[in-house]
Design a protein around this motif. Structure first.
Motif, PDB file in Angstrom:
ATOM      1  N   ASP A 233       0.824  -1.206   0.000  1.00 50.26           N
ATOM      2  CA  ASP A 233       0.000   0.000   0.000  1.00 50.26           C
ATOM      3  C   ASP A 233       0.861   1.260   0.000  1.00 50.26           C
ATOM      4  O   ASP A 233       1.840   1.356   0.747  1.00 50.26           O
ATOM      5  CB  ASP A 233      -0.911   0.018   1.225  1.00 50.26           C
ATOM      6  N   GLY A 234       0.525   2.185  -0.847  1.00 56.17           N
ATOM      7  CA  GLY A 234       1.243   3.451  -0.881  1.00 56.17           C
ATOM      8  C   GLY A 234       2.480   3.455  -1.742  1.00 56.17           C
ATOM      9  O   GLY A 234       3.147   4.490  -1.865  1.00 56.17           O
ATOM     10  N   LEU A 235       2.826   2.310  -2.364  1.00 57.37           N
ATOM     11  CA  LEU A 235       4.018   2.258  -3.219  1.00 57.37           C
ATOM     12  C   LEU A 235       3.827   3.166  -4.428  1.00 57.37           C
ATOM     13  O   LEU A 235       2.828   3.077  -5.138  1.00 57.37           O
ATOM     14  CB  LEU A 235       4.270   0.819  -3.671  1.00 57.37           C
ATOM     15  N   THR A 236       4.769   4.061  -4.656  1.00 58.57           N
ATOM     16  CA  THR A 236       4.710   5.000  -5.769  1.00 58.57           C
ATOM     17  C   THR A 236       5.913   4.802  -6.675  1.00 58.57           C
ATOM     18  O   THR A 236       6.898   4.161  -6.296  1.00 58.57           O
ATOM     19  CB  THR A 236       4.705   6.455  -5.265  1.00 58.57           C
ATOM     20  N   PRO A 237       5.868   5.347  -7.893  1.00 50.05           N
ATOM     21  CA  PRO A 237       7.022   5.242  -8.786  1.00 50.05           C
ATOM     22  C   PRO A 237       8.317   5.770  -8.162  1.00 50.05           C
ATOM     23  O   PRO A 237       9.399   5.272  -8.464  1.00 50.05           O
ATOM     24  CB  PRO A 237       6.602   6.073 -10.001  1.00 50.05           C
ATOM     25  N   GLY A 238       8.188   6.739  -7.285  1.00 48.04           N
ATOM     26  CA  GLY A 238       9.383   7.285  -6.645  1.00 48.04           C
ATOM     27  C   GLY A 238       9.966   6.408  -5.554  1.00 48.04           C
ATOM     28  O   GLY A 238      11.062   6.682  -5.053  1.00 48.04           O
ATOM     29  N   ASP A 239       9.257   5.343  -5.186  1.00 44.11           N
ATOM     30  CA  ASP A 239       9.712   4.461  -4.106  1.00 44.11           C
ATOM     31  C   ASP A 239      10.381   3.189  -4.602  1.00 44.11           C
ATOM     32  O   ASP A 239      10.752   2.327  -3.794  1.00 44.11           O
ATOM     33  CB  ASP A 239       8.525   4.035  -3.229  1.00 44.11           C
ATOM     34  N   LEU A 240      10.535   3.028  -5.902  1.00 44.09           N
ATOM     35  CA  LEU A 240      10.916   1.726  -6.450  1.00 44.09           C
ATOM     36  C   LEU A 240      12.372   1.349  -6.200  1.00 44.09           C
ATOM     37  O   LEU A 240      12.719   0.166  -6.258  1.00 44.09           O
ATOM     38  CB  LEU A 240      10.646   1.695  -7.962  1.00 44.09           C
ATOM     39  N   LYS A 241      13.229   2.314  -5.935  1.00 48.09           N
ATOM     40  CA  LYS A 241      14.642   2.005  -5.727  1.00 48.09           C
ATOM     41  C   LYS A 241      15.009   2.159  -4.257  1.00 48.09           C
ATOM     42  O   LYS A 241      14.652   3.139  -3.605  1.00 48.09           O
ATOM     43  CB  LYS A 241      15.528   2.924  -6.582  1.00 48.09           C
TER      44      LYS A 241
ATOM     45  N   GLY B 219       5.923  -1.803   2.002  1.00 49.35           N
ATOM     46  CA  GLY B 219       6.619  -1.156   0.902  1.00 49.35           C
ATOM     47  C   GLY B 219       8.124  -1.248   0.974  1.00 49.35           C
ATOM     48  O   GLY B 219       8.827  -0.667   0.143  1.00 49.35           O
ATOM     49  N   ALA B 220       8.651  -1.997   1.944  1.00 50.52           N
ATOM     50  CA  ALA B 220      10.096  -2.110   2.139  1.00 50.52           C
ATOM     51  C   ALA B 220      10.607  -3.472   1.681  1.00 50.52           C
ATOM     52  O   ALA B 220       9.862  -4.451   1.617  1.00 50.52           O
ATOM     53  CB  ALA B 220      10.447  -1.894   3.607  1.00 50.52           C
ATOM     54  N   VAL B 221      11.894  -3.515   1.393  1.00 54.90           N
ATOM     55  CA  VAL B 221      12.573  -4.765   1.064  1.00 54.90           C
ATOM     56  C   VAL B 221      13.005  -5.437   2.360  1.00 54.90           C
ATOM     57  O   VAL B 221      13.360  -4.760   3.333  1.00 54.90           O
ATOM     58  CB  VAL B 221      13.786  -4.500   0.145  1.00 54.90           C
ATOM     59  N   ASP B 222      12.973  -6.759   2.384  1.00 56.26           N
ATOM     60  CA  ASP B 222      13.438  -7.511   3.542  1.00 56.26           C
ATOM     61  C   ASP B 222      14.814  -7.026   3.985  1.00 56.26           C
ATOM     62  O   ASP B 222      15.747  -6.934   3.183  1.00 56.26           O
ATOM     63  CB  ASP B 222      13.495  -8.998   3.189  1.00 56.26           C
ATOM     64  N   ALA B 223      14.952  -6.711   5.269  1.00 53.63           N
ATOM     65  CA  ALA B 223      16.188  -6.116   5.782  1.00 53.63           C
ATOM     66  C   ALA B 223      17.391  -7.037   5.608  1.00 53.63           C
ATOM     67  O   ALA B 223      18.489  -6.592   5.247  1.00 53.63           O
ATOM     68  CB  ALA B 223      16.007  -5.751   7.252  1.00 53.63           C
TER      69      ALA B 223
ATOM     70  N   THR C  44      22.611  -1.809  -5.714  1.00 49.22           N
ATOM     71  CA  THR C  44      21.423  -1.413  -6.465  1.00 49.22           C
ATOM     72  C   THR C  44      20.337  -2.456  -6.269  1.00 49.22           C
ATOM     73  O   THR C  44      20.495  -3.611  -6.679  1.00 49.22           O
ATOM     74  CB  THR C  44      21.734  -1.257  -7.961  1.00 49.22           C
ATOM     75  N   VAL C  45      19.242  -2.051  -5.641  1.00 50.91           N
ATOM     76  CA  VAL C  45      18.128  -2.961  -5.356  1.00 50.91           C
ATOM     77  C   VAL C  45      16.824  -2.250  -5.709  1.00 50.91           C
ATOM     78  O   VAL C  45      16.611  -1.098  -5.319  1.00 50.91           O
ATOM     79  CB  VAL C  45      18.100  -3.386  -3.874  1.00 50.91           C
ATOM     80  N   TYR C  46      15.974  -2.941  -6.453  1.00 47.26           N
ATOM     81  CA  TYR C  46      14.671  -2.396  -6.830  1.00 47.26           C
ATOM     82  C   TYR C  46      13.553  -3.162  -6.118  1.00 47.26           C
ATOM     83  O   TYR C  46      13.598  -4.386  -6.004  1.00 47.26           O
ATOM     84  CB  TYR C  46      14.456  -2.491  -8.337  1.00 47.26           C
ATOM     85  N   LYS C  47      12.544  -2.435  -5.667  1.00 51.16           N
ATOM     86  CA  LYS C  47      11.397  -3.026  -4.977  1.00 51.16           C
ATOM     87  C   LYS C  47      10.368  -3.494  -5.998  1.00 51.16           C
ATOM     88  O   LYS C  47       9.258  -2.973  -6.093  1.00 51.16           O
ATOM     89  CB  LYS C  47      10.771  -1.999  -4.031  1.00 51.16           C
ATOM     90  N   VAL C  48      10.740  -4.487  -6.767  1.00 51.95           N
ATOM     91  CA  VAL C  48       9.889  -4.987  -7.838  1.00 51.95           C
ATOM     92  C   VAL C  48      10.019  -6.507  -7.879  1.00 51.95           C
ATOM     93  O   VAL C  48      11.132  -7.034  -7.863  1.00 51.95           O
ATOM     94  CB  VAL C  48      10.297  -4.417  -9.214  1.00 51.95           C
TER      95      VAL C  48
ATOM     96  N   ASP D 232      12.171   4.234 -16.373  1.00 51.86           N
ATOM     97  CA  ASP D 232      12.880   5.434 -15.914  1.00 51.86           C
ATOM     98  C   ASP D 232      13.724   5.141 -14.678  1.00 51.86           C
ATOM     99  O   ASP D 232      14.785   5.739 -14.485  1.00 51.86           O
ATOM    100  CB  ASP D 232      11.871   6.550 -15.594  1.00 51.86           C
ATOM    101  N   THR D 233      13.249   4.229 -13.831  1.00 49.94           N
ATOM    102  CA  THR D 233      13.971   3.908 -12.597  1.00 49.94           C
ATOM    103  C   THR D 233      14.827   2.662 -12.739  1.00 49.94           C
ATOM    104  O   THR D 233      15.981   2.631 -12.296  1.00 49.94           O
ATOM    105  CB  THR D 233      12.976   3.706 -11.433  1.00 49.94           C
ATOM    106  N   VAL D 234      14.291   1.626 -13.333  1.00 48.31           N
ATOM    107  CA  VAL D 234      14.966   0.322 -13.409  1.00 48.31           C
ATOM    108  C   VAL D 234      15.840   0.251 -14.652  1.00 48.31           C
ATOM    109  O   VAL D 234      15.356   0.430 -15.776  1.00 48.31           O
ATOM    110  CB  VAL D 234      13.936  -0.824 -13.414  1.00 48.31           C
ATOM    111  N   GLN D 235      17.105  -0.020 -14.433  1.00 47.77           N
ATOM    112  CA  GLN D 235      18.035  -0.099 -15.554  1.00 47.77           C
ATOM    113  C   GLN D 235      17.822  -1.405 -16.329  1.00 47.77           C
ATOM    114  O   GLN D 235      17.685  -2.475 -15.749  1.00 47.77           O
ATOM    115  CB  GLN D 235      19.483  -0.041 -15.061  1.00 47.77           C
ATOM    116  N   LYS D 236      17.807  -1.308 -17.630  1.00 48.37           N
ATOM    117  CA  LYS D 236      17.692  -2.479 -18.502  1.00 48.37           C
ATOM    118  C   LYS D 236      18.914  -3.375 -18.306  1.00 48.37           C
ATOM    119  O   LYS D 236      20.043  -2.894 -18.177  1.00 48.37           O
ATOM    120  CB  LYS D 236      17.602  -2.024 -19.960  1.00 48.37           C
TER     121      LYS D 236
END
Length: 441
Positions: free
Chosen positions: A61-69, A170-174, A187-191, A205-209
């Motif tokens: 909940d609340g995850l936005t495009p700005g939170d992905l990295k 909305g967080a990654v496992d610590a 470099t870690v993405y929340k995806v 725009d956020t995730v590098q190919k």
């Protein structure tokens, strides 16, 4: 209490025996159909789709495009959140994994003089960018972070990035972040899920190919990799966990049952079999399971009960150990334990297994977390043609050739003869006397 599946190979018809080796991701038609719209959405909408799908599938909940990295502050905070004993265990495991994979790393280049004045060899260079998939759907797996990150770092990949599902907060496992930083990946993405595969295949725009993705995942991830194989290298086939415990009469059936539950607890889509020629071992294992389940957490006990009572798990009794080993080769398991006080007697009979663990002191648990060999392994009979994830999976090999003036004539003569036979006139002209005239200027 679930009724554990018990099979005797001698009484099985060919079709029934074949059914025993079937995996949960063998038929991906259900997932392929449902994954395609996810891939299309990510390709079209990028970060907006990733955030929306994270909210929908991961309940973030609340995850936005700005939170992905993941941010540096997220990494720093993770070390405060994880028990120091866990941090030490991660550091210990990474040390062994790094030591093992450093031995795998090939020499940057080798050349051999195949004939006087003619040299041929290989050069190894790291792949430019690789994505590391770390699942989270049925738990948190810093061990997968360790196993995918370390060989990539050892190989020298300049752009390594982890994709992993966010939690409801909305967080990654610590612990995953701790493992990433200790391994050398920042470099870690929340995806996660199919959308993560699409993100690294197409880039946003956020995730590098990335050029390649490695790491285990659910059938959704496996299906996405298959559909995007023309866009990104999907790596070795790594789906839901699977194992065989091959036990002879020299061990306790209760011990075999304990190790049978290791991979069975990953999830209801796992596969886990105890294969033995001993009726005593089979009976002791079946008797021991209720007590072992009572010692597990309820969710993991439920997962393993579903596996062992379903079509992809249980106990298989073979006529003898030759028959048992033949079944193992037919199955081509991801994890294989040879549970015996004389495991090397059977090692030579095993040809189709991705990981082979020898003896009663080498359970899958040790290999998964601490021993050093890579625990990201091919599934769904992939062991018949693939090996474990290794440094080589993060490198590309180029053939090198160098022919001197001294070595040229004899090679040119052979090449021209074959070129003319195959009808390639330009090939033949390139090694004709005309070349010599150009070289003389």
């Amino acid at each position: 209490m679930a009724k554990v599946n018990l099979q005797r190979l001698a009484s099985l018809e060919p079709a029934a025996r074949k059914a025993l080796v079937r995996r949960s991701e063998t038929d991906l038609s259900y997932f392929l159909e449902r994954v395609q719209p996810i891939l299309d959405a990510v390709k079209k909408e990028g970060d907006e789709a990733l955030a929306r799908l994270g909210r929908e599938f991961d309940k973030a909940d609340g995850l936005t495009p700005g939170d992905l990295k993941v941010t540096d502050a997220d990494f720093d905070r993770a070390f405060d959140q994880v028990d120091p004993k866990v941090v030490d265990a991660i550091r210990f495991g990474i040390g062994n994994i790094r030591s093992f994979h450093e031995e795998q790393k090939p020499e940057p280049m080798w050349l051999k003089e195949v004939r006087p004045g003619a040299f041929a060899g290989d050069r190894f260079t790291p792949i430019n960018s690789v994505a590391l998939y770390v699942p989270r759907g049925k738990g948190s797996f810093p061990s997968v972070t360790m196993m995918t990150s370390v060989p990539g770092v050892v190989a020298g990949v300049p752009n390594l990035a982890i994709v992993t599902p966010p939690g409801p907060d909305g967080a990654v496992d610590a612990a995953t972040l701790v493992a990433a930083r200790l391994a050398g990946v920042e470099t870690v993405y929340k995806v996660g899920g199919a959308q993560a595969v699409a993100a690294v295949a197409y880039g946003t725009d956020t995730v590098q190919k990335a050029r390649k993705i490695v790491g285990p995942g659910s059938p959704w991830v496996v299906a996405a990799k298959r559909l995007l194989a023309g866009v990104i290298d999907p790596g070795l086939p790594a789906g839901p966990s699977e194992s065989i415990i091959l036990a002879d009469e020299t061990v306790s059936g209760a011990l075999a049952a304990m190790d049978l539950l290791i991979e069975a607890e990953h999830g209801p889509d796992s596969s886990a079999w105890l294969v033995t020629s001993s009726e005593r071992v089979a009976e002791e294992a079946l008797s021991a399971l209720p007590d072992l389940w009572s010692r597990m957490t309820p969710q993991r006990a439920e997962f393993s009960q579903k596996v062992l009572s379903g079509p992809s798990g249980g106990v298989v009794v073979a006529n003898d150990m030759d028959d048992a080993c033949a079944f193992v080769n037919e199955y081509a398991p991801e994890h294989l334990e040879i549970l015996s006080t004389r495991p090397f007697e059977y090692l030579g009979e095993i040809t189709e297994a991705a990981e082979i663990l020898l003896g009663p002191h080498t359970p899958v648990s040790i290999a998964n977390f601490a021993l050093g060999p890579n625990a990201v392994l091919p599934t769904s009979m992939g062991a018949a043609t693939y090996g474990p994830l290794s440094v080589n999976d993060f490198m590309r090999r180029s053939s090198i050739g160098y022919v001197t003036q001294k070595g040229y004539p004899v090679l040119a003569d052979a090449a021209r003869t074959l070129a003319e036979y195959e009808g390639f006139s330009s090939h033949a002209i390139a090694v004709s006397d005309l070349r010599q005239s150009y070289l003389k200027g």
